[in-house]
Design a protein around this motif. Structure first.
Motif, PDB file in Angstrom:
ATOM      1  N   HIS A 230       0.985  -1.239  -0.011  1.00 23.95           N
ATOM      2  CA  HIS A 230       0.470   0.115   0.033  1.00 23.95           C
ATOM      3  C   HIS A 230       0.692   1.376   0.036  1.00 23.95           C
ATOM      4  N   CYS A 231       2.207   1.568  -0.474  1.00 19.36           N
ATOM      5  CA  CYS A 231       2.820   2.671  -1.434  1.00 19.36           C
ATOM      6  C   CYS A 231       2.690   2.723  -2.596  1.00 19.36           C
ATOM      7  N   THR A 232       3.172   4.442  -2.667  1.00 15.00           N
ATOM      8  CA  THR A 232       2.983   5.163  -3.244  1.00 15.00           C
ATOM      9  C   THR A 232       4.380   5.805  -4.141  1.00 15.00           C
ATOM     10  N   PHE A 233       3.924   5.039  -4.946  1.00 12.32           N
ATOM     11  CA  PHE A 233       5.762   5.821  -5.873  1.00 12.32           C
ATOM     12  C   PHE A 233       4.605   6.548  -6.614  1.00 12.32           C
ATOM     13  N   GLN A 234       5.418   7.840  -6.709  1.00  9.18           N
ATOM     14  CA  GLN A 234       5.210   8.914  -8.227  1.00  9.18           C
ATOM     15  C   GLN A 234       5.482  10.457  -8.787  1.00  9.18           C
ATOM     16  N   HIS A 235       5.999  10.894  -9.453  1.00  9.11           N
ATOM     17  CA  HIS A 235       6.404  12.007  -9.492  1.00  9.11           C
ATOM     18  C   HIS A 235       8.296  11.909  -9.218  1.00  9.11           C
ATOM     19  N   LEU A 236       8.243  10.543 -10.161  1.00 13.73           N
ATOM     20  CA  LEU A 236       9.753  10.145  -9.623  1.00 13.73           C
ATOM     21  C   LEU A 236      10.544   9.516 -11.402  1.00 13.73           C
ATOM     22  N   ALA A 237      11.981  10.617 -11.955  1.00 21.35           N
ATOM     23  CA  ALA A 237      11.919  10.718 -12.383  1.00 21.35           C
ATOM     24  C   ALA A 237      12.994   9.327 -13.201  1.00 21.35           C
ATOM     25  N   ALA A 238      12.885   8.632 -12.847  1.00 19.52           N
ATOM     26  CA  ALA A 238      13.577   7.614 -13.565  1.00 19.52           C
ATOM     27  C   ALA A 238      13.288   6.361 -13.018  1.00 19.52           C
ATOM     28  N   THR A 239      13.767   5.316 -12.715  1.00 19.98           N
ATOM     29  CA  THR A 239      13.473   4.007 -12.261  1.00 19.98           C
ATOM     30  C   THR A 239      12.562   4.646 -11.157  1.00 19.98           C
TER      31      THR A 239
END
Length: 470
Positions: A230-239
């Motif tokens: 239940h984590c969010t990964f967003q607005h990230l420029a590479a991997t």
């Protein structure tokens, strides 16, 4: 997010006129924007079949309606020396495309930005509704937010991240070194074509390449039971997240990956540094392989939006990886990719399962793509009960090579069954003899189609903690 100043609005690209490896030049139509030939930081994004290149412009020489462009090192040599992939001239649908970016002279559309060096001053063209005296502006500085790194002898164990949002990273390589990739976002360190094809591992091999791994917001090396829920990964420029090496028995589930410049989730060894990438990888210690990784019930959408050649989920040399009940959508190349090496030889990959995923809206900008894509020999592997649709014939592609399921070079060891897609648009490139195909396409039972993708999970709470660049 704001977009870097570009020659064409909305990502529209123009066709190049010529690509000259001997002179290390690309010829383009003379730009209509005045002053570009004197701008010091211009970059060109080049469409290269299943990848892109980002090249820093050294010189632009206008000759009437044509302009000859030269580039800085090291990317100039890499771009013109490596044989695969290169741009296409006189292809089925014309020449390859390009786009000029990163000059103050190109700052002509609302929502665009440009940063000057060495001053560091940022210029921005506000959108109509934006009041810059009240705006909240986030300018990422870090490329990596979190590193978990053990050793083979002392792996990191038993860490669980739950309800955390990881946000806002940068990606600086193209601005310092250019970015010429082989595949999947892996940049070239060196590359050339063999004058006489053939190596002991592969008689017809002509392509030599050494690669580097893309930057990642979350890096995990030598760990066991390193889980994200239940984590969010967003607005990230590479991997987004990278289980890089020697990670075992870990789960990433019920997570959201969105607005990511490269690959959403990367897993496994892609031999880099001094290891030639077409030679089968045989680790000295078996535990160097990532094994027992479960990727379950995640939504991965709107990724690959800076490096179009990246993918939704990418797995290299892996063993017993389970990719199940995920939704992967709105990507510019392939959806779910498993395997590396382009070889039928044994390399430790085996027992991989790609099941009940929903992949749609893929191959938006590149080709030679697959909703489900594989490479090399993976004995005992399974691809079943997936739903794949909305294959986009890329508008800038020079042919239509994209497929719902694509067994690229030397794929072997897969049982492929009950995968629903609207037509039997499949392909295999020099496959091995041990693949088994059973009932794939529009005739697959409707119930299998409807069960693919994410499943409802109760008790989902909003992220409590946010980790991002300060």
């Amino acid at each position: 997010k704001a977009q870097r100043a570009a020659q064409f609005p909305d990502g529209v690209m123009e066709r190049m006129i010529d690509f000259n490896p001997e002179e290390e030049t690309i010829t383009i139509p003379t730009p209509q924007t005045a002053g570009l030939n004197a701008a010091s930081q211009v970059e060109i994004i080049v469409h290269q079949r299943w990848a892109i290149a980002i090249l820093r412009v050294k010189e632009m020489i206008a000759e009437g309606t044509n302009t000859i462009v030269r580039f800085h090192e090291p990317e100039s040599r890499l771009e013109f020396a490596h044989p695969w992939p290169q741009p296409v001239i006189d292809g089925e649908k014309g020449n390859s495309s390009f786009c000029l970016v990163n000059a103050l002279e190109l700052l002509d559309q609302p929502g665009e930005w440009y940063q000057d060096y060495p001053s560091g001053r940022i210029y921005y063209y506000p959108r109509p509704h934006e009041d810059m005296t009240k705006a909240q502006v986030i300018i990422p500085a870090l490329e990596t937010l979190l590193t978990i790194s053990g050793t083979l002898e002392r792996p990191v164990r038993n860490i669980r991240f739950q309800n955390i949002s990881f946000e806002h990273t940068s990606w600086m390589r193209p601005s310092y070194q250019g970015h010429v990739t082989l595949q999947g976002g892996f940049h070239l360190l060196d590359a050339y074509k063999l004058q006489i094809p053939g190596l002991p591992e592969k008689a017809e091999l002509e392509n030599q390449a050494w690669i580097g791994r893309p930057e990642a917001a979350i890096q995990v090396k030598c760990g066991s039971h390193i889980d994200f829920d239940h984590c969010t990964f967003q607005h990230l420029a590479a991997t987004g997240v990278d289980y890089e090496r020697a990670v075992s028995n870990s789960v990433i589930e019920n997570c959201l990956f969105t607005d990511i410049g490269g690959t959403g989730l990367l897993v496994g060894t892609f031999p880099d540094g001094g290891f030639e990438t077409h030679v089968p990888y045989k680790p000295f210690h078996e535990q160097e392989l990532c094994t027992g990784i479960t990727i379950r019930n995640n939504l991965i959408e709107e990724v690959t939006n800076e490096d179009w050649g990246c993918v939704g989920i990418g797995a290299g040399y892996v063993k017993n990886i389970h990719i199940v009940h995920n939704e992967v959508c709105h990507v510019n190349y392939s959806g779910i990719c498993v395997g590396w090496g382009w070889t039928l030889l044994e390399s430790g990959m085996s027992g991989n399962r790609i099941e009940a995923n929903y992949v749609h809206h893929f191959a938006r900008r590149l080709y030679d793509a697959g909703g489900l894509y594989t490479l090399s020999n993976q004995p005992g592997s399974v691809m079943r009960n997936n739903r794949i649709e909305q294959l986009i014939d890329a508008s800038y592609a020079t042919n239509d090579r994209a497929f719902y399921i694509y067994f690229d070079e030397a794929t072997d060891g897969y049982t492929v069954e009950n995968n629903w897609c609207p037509s039997e648009r499949f392909d295999s490139n020099r496959p091995g003899p041990h693949n088994v195909w059973k009932t794939n396409g529009p005739q697959v039972d409707e119930s299998i189609k409807q069960k693919a993708g994410r499943v409802a999970v109760g008790g989902v709470s909003q992220p409590r903690i946010i980790i991002k660049t300060k």
